[in-house]
Enzyme design. Sequence first.
Site, PDB file in Angstrom:
ATOM      1  N   CYS A 114     -78.684 -73.809  24.005  1.00 29.93           N
ATOM      2  CA  CYS A 114     -79.647 -72.916  24.723  1.00 29.93           C
ATOM      3  C   CYS A 114     -80.043 -72.118  24.235  1.00 29.93           C
ATOM      4  O   CYS A 114     -80.831 -70.898  23.964  1.00 29.93           O
ATOM      5  CB  CYS A 114     -80.150 -73.361  25.251  1.00 29.93           C
ATOM      6  N   HIS A 115     -78.835 -71.085  25.043  1.00 25.24           N
ATOM      7  CA  HIS A 115     -79.177 -69.544  24.779  1.00 25.24           C
ATOM      8  C   HIS A 115     -79.189 -69.356  23.272  1.00 25.24           C
ATOM      9  O   HIS A 115     -79.517 -67.991  23.249  1.00 25.24           O
ATOM     10  CB  HIS A 115     -77.890 -68.117  24.772  1.00 25.24           C
TER      11      HIS A 115
END
Length: 311
Positions: A114-115
């Site tokens: 995600c990041h």
Amino acid sequence: MTKVFIDGSAGTAGLQIHQRLESRPDVDLITIPYEKRHDADVRSDAINASDVAFLCLPDDAARESASLVKNDHTILIDTSTAHRTAEGWTYGFPELKGQREAIMASRRIANPGCHASGFIVLTQPLVQAGILPPEVGVQCFSLTGYSGGGKKMIAEYEAPERPAEFDSGRVYGLTQNHKHLKEMVKISGLTTPPVFCPVIADYYCGMETVVSLFRKDLRGSAEDIREVFRECYQGPVVFFDEEGNDHGILGSNNFAQRDDMTVTVCGNEDRIVLISRFDNLGKGASGAAVQNFNLVTGQPETAGLKLGGDV
């Protein structure tokens, strides 16, 4: 009809993928008894009976599951960190140049972190265009809802009695060894790892990733960056947002419950702020996995995704 097995369907990512696929007429979901979910023989049978298997597991378990494939037809989509920089695996971010075609031709797809998704979408096209020199050190803050930590963290945040510090944002990854850094560097094309500060906050889902740049370090201007983003991000899932802000404020949960993403250029000509907004459970996890599934099975890319006005 595509036969699908979700190995790890009881976890957050697995549940989200199941919800997105269960009502689709083109999908036949293979299930196993809950009490057999750790049985390697049962899982192996299900994986090898499937056309596509999602691995929604811790890294070591994902590697084990990948080794269980005994045929040449089962496609794997791994949502763990295990294979994101591994040889023979395709990085599942279709919006990068040439990557959509690579995913469509692949049998081993590593779903992005995600990041990492929020960082790579902002940096990789600029490195490729020659605007951001690979050796330049950049700073990245990434704010996420607590669902990104999985079932355990969700339970901690939603417990009736919890530490007072949970009421505020909490910075982690303080040793600069966050597990997403490896893919952030490799896929972006940078040679210097960023100073990366992920922050978890007291809301369920939604993510906002910020990359800060100095004009003096670049081979181009803020407008040059905008032009690159205009060309790269025209949908159907990732878009360049020309305006980007509401009275100078961008909320990190603006894209909660959605599978799309926007990128925005803010700041001024000397100090440039790049921002991506999306859902850590959507384009940051399960939504991206379903997008990759659609591509590799020849379905419309946005089938089953929740985009903008659909929510």
